[in-house]
Design a protein around this motif. Structure first.
Motif, PDB file in Angstrom:
ATOM      1  N   ILE A  78      38.439  37.007  38.525  1.00  0.00           N
ATOM      2  CA  ILE A  78      37.350  35.987  37.910  1.00  0.00           C
ATOM      3  C   ILE A  78      37.494  35.746  36.640  1.00  0.00           C
ATOM      4  O   ILE A  78      37.279  36.774  35.675  1.00  0.00           O
ATOM      5  CB  ILE A  78      35.934  36.918  38.473  1.00  0.00           C
ATOM      6  N   ALA A 132      32.495  30.568  39.568  1.00  0.00           N
ATOM      7  CA  ALA A 132      33.025  31.571  40.357  1.00  0.00           C
ATOM      8  C   ALA A 132      32.099  32.042  41.473  1.00  0.00           C
ATOM      9  O   ALA A 132      32.538  32.430  42.484  1.00  0.00           O
ATOM     10  CB  ALA A 132      33.166  33.038  39.212  1.00  0.00           C
ATOM     11  N   GLN A 133      30.690  32.000  41.382  1.00  0.00           N
ATOM     12  CA  GLN A 133      29.969  32.432  42.487  1.00  0.00           C
ATOM     13  C   GLN A 133      30.034  31.539  43.568  1.00  0.00           C
ATOM     14  O   GLN A 133      29.961  31.900  44.738  1.00  0.00           O
ATOM     15  CB  GLN A 133      28.398  32.431  41.910  1.00  0.00           C
ATOM     16  N   LEU A 136      33.224  32.357  45.248  1.00  0.00           N
ATOM     17  CA  LEU A 136      33.478  33.556  45.871  1.00  0.00           C
ATOM     18  C   LEU A 136      32.469  33.336  47.367  1.00  0.00           C
ATOM     19  O   LEU A 136      32.985  34.102  48.433  1.00  0.00           O
ATOM     20  CB  LEU A 136      32.427  34.811  45.149  1.00  0.00           C
ATOM     21  N   ILE A 149      37.898  41.287  36.686  1.00  0.00           N
ATOM     22  CA  ILE A 149      36.591  40.673  36.068  1.00  0.00           C
ATOM     23  C   ILE A 149      36.646  40.533  34.725  1.00  0.00           C
ATOM     24  O   ILE A 149      36.652  41.373  33.847  1.00  0.00           O
ATOM     25  CB  ILE A 149      35.407  41.086  36.507  1.00  0.00           C
ATOM     26  N   SER A 155      27.410  37.510  33.548  1.00  0.00           N
ATOM     27  CA  SER A 155      27.358  37.714  34.980  1.00  0.00           C
ATOM     28  C   SER A 155      28.284  39.094  35.428  1.00  0.00           C
ATOM     29  O   SER A 155      28.282  38.989  36.612  1.00  0.00           O
ATOM     30  CB  SER A 155      28.036  36.585  35.704  1.00  0.00           C
ATOM     31  N   ASN A 156      28.751  39.539  34.723  1.00  0.00           N
ATOM     32  CA  ASN A 156      29.544  40.878  35.047  1.00  0.00           C
ATOM     33  C   ASN A 156      28.887  41.586  36.230  1.00  0.00           C
ATOM     34  O   ASN A 156      29.724  41.833  37.150  1.00  0.00           O
ATOM     35  CB  ASN A 156      29.945  41.918  33.887  1.00  0.00           C
ATOM     36  N   THR A 158      26.538  40.662  38.382  1.00  0.00           N
ATOM     37  CA  THR A 158      26.432  40.175  39.441  1.00  0.00           C
ATOM     38  C   THR A 158      27.744  40.022  40.121  1.00  0.00           C
ATOM     39  O   THR A 158      27.793  39.833  41.459  1.00  0.00           O
ATOM     40  CB  THR A 158      26.007  38.447  39.198  1.00  0.00           C
ATOM     41  N   TYR A 159      28.887  39.711  39.424  1.00  0.00           N
ATOM     42  CA  TYR A 159      30.256  39.618  39.902  1.00  0.00           C
ATOM     43  C   TYR A 159      30.581  40.940  40.805  1.00  0.00           C
ATOM     44  O   TYR A 159      31.357  40.776  41.822  1.00  0.00           O
ATOM     45  CB  TYR A 159      31.209  39.464  38.923  1.00  0.00           C
ATOM     46  N   ILE A 163      31.445  41.270  44.956  1.00  0.00           N
ATOM     47  CA  ILE A 163      32.851  41.687  45.372  1.00  0.00           C
ATOM     48  C   ILE A 163      32.834  43.064  45.808  1.00  0.00           C
ATOM     49  O   ILE A 163      33.774  43.200  46.463  1.00  0.00           O
ATOM     50  CB  ILE A 163      33.825  41.160  44.279  1.00  0.00           C
TER      51      ILE A 163
END
Length: 226
Positions: A78, A132-133, A136, A149, A155-156, A158-159, A163
């Protein structure tokens, strides 16, 4: 009159948290930077507005080694930027493996495709341009062996949450910049620093994973899913 020597404070604006002399020593005692990556490194600093976003020689060799240890069939990245880390991650792929990498900036697409061809990894990389969201959610069928990431920092977490269920048991998630120029363990209380502290604190107590922060460049969090 007694003279008092002033102690120079660390420059928290630079990405590397380590002493520059130590950083140089580390780079001269790891494997050399491949020629294609040298060119990408140089071109990034000549042509990009924020070249310090590049992973660089030492961190690139770390990513390459972790990938080779995992020997992934599928890698998720990401945040592609100019593709330096992407190419490093591709070095460890098994036969027929792929790196799925997501870059939000459409203006980077030509540069990325040229860089992948330069490194002769274009057949091993699937590039997605977009948020990215959103991307994904369209990759729900894939289970990945390794994820990196390194995108918009707010947004770390959240990512990570999006995932974690896409990573196989024993697989790795690597998150960049988690020491945030050394600010996470200092007195800084700005919004970005608070977000990084929340990320690190949340993962520290997550029982699904084993975790370790490495003081490489701006801090690399290596997470192994149990």
């Amino acid at each position: 009159m007694k003279l008092v020597k002033k102690v120079k404070k660390p420059d928290i604006c630079r990405m590397e948290i380590l002493d520059p002399q130590l950083q140089t020593y580390l780079e001269t005692h790891c494997d050399p930077e491949p020629e294609a990556l040298k060119k990408i490194n140089r071109d990034t600093y000549l042509k990009q507005l924020k070249p310090n976003m590049l992973s660089g020689h030492y961190q690139g060799r770390l990513l390459s080694m972790l990938s080779k240890m995992v020997q992934p069939k599928l890698v998720l990245e990401i945040g592609t930027f100019t593709g330096y880390a992407t190419i490093c991650l591709a070095e460890g792929l098994t036969e027929g493996g792929k790196v799925h990498t997501i870059e939000v900036n459409r203006e980077q697409e030509d540069t990325l495709r040229n860089n992948f061809e330069l490194a002769d990894v274009q057949d091993r990389i699937e590039l997605y341009i977009g948020d990215a969201q959103d991307v994904l959610f369209g990759l729900s069928e894939n289970i990945y062996d390794l994820a990196f990431i390194d995108a918009d920092k707010k947004s770390n977490l959240t990512y990570f949450e999006l995932i974690i269920d896409k990573i196989r048991p024993g697989g790795l998630i690597i998150i960049d910049n988690v020491l945030w120029k050394g600010k996470v363990y200092g007195d800084a209380n700005d919004t970005d620093t608070q977000l990084f502290r929340k990320l690190n604190d949340t993962i520290a107590v997550n029982t699904q994973v084993e975790k370790l922060i490495l003081p490489v460049r701006d801090g690399v969090l290596v997470i192994r899913k149990k």
